[in-house]
Design a protein around this motif. Sequence first.
Motif, PDB file in Angstrom:
ATOM      1  N   ASP A 117     -20.059 -27.060  27.896  1.00 37.44           N
ATOM      2  CA  ASP A 117     -20.315 -25.840  28.670  1.00 37.44           C
ATOM      3  C   ASP A 117     -21.797 -25.515  28.792  1.00 37.44           C
ATOM      4  N   ARG A 118     -22.638 -26.406  28.212  1.00 39.84           N
ATOM      5  CA  ARG A 118     -24.088 -26.168  28.178  1.00 39.84           C
ATOM      6  C   ARG A 118     -24.403 -24.798  27.584  1.00 39.84           C
ATOM      7  N   ASN A 119     -23.773 -24.554  26.451  1.00 39.93           N
ATOM      8  CA  ASN A 119     -23.902 -23.289  25.767  1.00 39.93           C
ATOM      9  C   ASN A 119     -24.441 -23.535  24.359  1.00 39.93           C
ATOM     10  N   THR A 120     -24.848 -22.491  23.679  1.00 38.31           N
ATOM     11  CA  THR A 120     -25.321 -22.583  22.303  1.00 38.31           C
ATOM     12  C   THR A 120     -24.629 -21.509  21.471  1.00 38.31           C
ATOM     13  N   ALA A 121     -24.790 -21.612  20.154  1.00 39.57           N
ATOM     14  CA  ALA A 121     -24.233 -20.607  19.246  1.00 39.57           C
ATOM     15  C   ALA A 121     -25.300 -20.179  18.262  1.00 39.57           C
ATOM     16  N   ARG A 122     -25.263 -18.925  17.898  1.00 39.32           N
ATOM     17  CA  ARG A 122     -26.187 -18.428  16.896  1.00 39.32           C
ATOM     18  C   ARG A 122     -25.434 -17.873  15.688  1.00 39.32           C
ATOM     19  N   ARG A 123     -24.198 -17.435  15.901  1.00 40.01           N
ATOM     20  CA  ARG A 123     -23.380 -16.922  14.804  1.00 40.01           C
ATOM     21  C   ARG A 123     -22.227 -17.884  14.560  1.00 40.01           C
ATOM     22  N   VAL A 124     -21.989 -18.184  13.281  1.00 40.31           N
ATOM     23  CA  VAL A 124     -20.892 -19.056  12.875  1.00 40.31           C
ATOM     24  C   VAL A 124     -19.971 -18.232  11.982  1.00 40.31           C
ATOM     25  N   THR A 125     -18.693 -18.201  12.335  1.00 39.97           N
ATOM     26  CA  THR A 125     -17.707 -17.464  11.555  1.00 39.97           C
ATOM     27  C   THR A 125     -16.567 -18.402  11.195  1.00 39.97           C
ATOM     28  N   VAL A 126     -16.170 -18.370   9.929  1.00 42.75           N
ATOM     29  CA  VAL A 126     -15.041 -19.167   9.464  1.00 42.75           C
ATOM     30  C   VAL A 126     -14.015 -18.201   8.893  1.00 42.75           C
ATOM     31  N   LYS A 127     -12.775 -18.342   9.366  1.00 45.07           N
ATOM     32  CA  LYS A 127     -11.674 -17.514   8.874  1.00 45.07           C
ATOM     33  C   LYS A 127     -10.612 -18.446   8.305  1.00 45.07           C
ATOM     34  N   VAL A 128     -10.198 -18.182   7.075  1.00 38.63           N
ATOM     35  CA  VAL A 128      -9.188 -19.002   6.411  1.00 38.63           C
ATOM     36  C   VAL A 128      -8.037 -18.098   5.995  1.00 38.63           C
ATOM     37  N   LYS A 129      -6.832 -18.504   6.393  1.00 39.21           N
ATOM     38  CA  LYS A 129      -5.640 -17.757   5.997  1.00 39.21           C
ATOM     39  C   LYS A 129      -4.888 -18.591   4.960  1.00 39.21           C
ATOM     40  N   ALA A 130      -4.618 -17.985   3.817  1.00 42.61           N
ATOM     41  CA  ALA A 130      -3.939 -18.677   2.723  1.00 42.61           C
ATOM     42  C   ALA A 130      -2.425 -18.638   2.921  1.00 42.61           C
ATOM     43  N   ALA A 131      -1.734 -19.384   2.089  1.00 43.02           N
ATOM     44  CA  ALA A 131      -0.273 -19.455   2.161  1.00 43.02           C
ATOM     45  C   ALA A 131       0.376 -18.080   1.988  1.00 43.02           C
ATOM     46  N   ASP A 132      -0.282 -17.189   1.218  1.00 44.70           N
ATOM     47  CA  ASP A 132       0.267 -15.837   1.022  1.00 44.70           C
ATOM     48  C   ASP A 132      -0.217 -14.868   2.107  1.00 44.70           C
ATOM     49  N   PHE A 133      -0.845 -15.420   3.153  1.00 42.34           N
ATOM     50  CA  PHE A 133      -1.326 -14.685   4.331  1.00 42.34           C
ATOM     51  C   PHE A 133      -2.553 -13.815   4.076  1.00 42.34           C
ATOM     52  N   THR A 134      -3.185 -13.963   2.917  1.00 38.87           N
ATOM     53  CA  THR A 134      -4.466 -13.285   2.743  1.00 38.87           C
ATOM     54  C   THR A 134      -5.493 -14.010   3.605  1.00 38.87           C
ATOM     55  N   VAL A 135      -6.417 -13.256   4.165  1.00 39.71           N
ATOM     56  CA  VAL A 135      -7.416 -13.816   5.075  1.00 39.71           C
ATOM     57  C   VAL A 135      -8.805 -13.594   4.501  1.00 39.71           C
ATOM     58  N   ARG A 136      -9.599 -14.652   4.497  1.00 41.88           N
ATOM     59  CA  ARG A 136     -11.007 -14.571   4.090  1.00 41.88           C
ATOM     60  C   ARG A 136     -11.857 -14.954   5.283  1.00 41.88           C
ATOM     61  N   THR A 137     -12.840 -14.140   5.590  1.00 41.12           N
ATOM     62  CA  THR A 137     -13.736 -14.395   6.715  1.00 41.12           C
ATOM     63  C   THR A 137     -15.166 -14.365   6.219  1.00 41.12           C
ATOM     64  N   VAL A 138     -15.930 -15.376   6.607  1.00 40.24           N
ATOM     65  CA  VAL A 138     -17.347 -15.449   6.275  1.00 40.24           C
ATOM     66  C   VAL A 138     -18.102 -15.723   7.564  1.00 40.24           C
TER      67      VAL A 138
END
Length: 85
Positions: free
Chosen positions: A47-68
């Motif tokens: 898309d000839r685009n760039t990124a400046r912010r990186v976000t990772v979201k992980v959902k565990a088996a018990d549905f708890t969510v961690r976002t960094v």
Amino acid sequence: ARPVAPRGRAKSSSREDTFARDVTGEAQLAAELARLVDRVVADLRADRNTARRVTVKVKAADFTVRTVSRTLAAPVQTAAAVHPV
């Protein structure tokens, strides 16, 4: 039905995946994250685009969510720049 037309360039790019089995090992998780990063970066370049912010979201088996989230010093579009984050 009327087709949806975008109003401009996308402001974000993302990838997500749901696994048939829980990803439990750190090495396996790192490999899966690397695979997703490679796909997002390929989309950015296409898309000839760039990124400046990186976000990772992980959902565990018990549905708890961690976002960094991290904001990079400059916009990037390479996996080598995103992987260390």
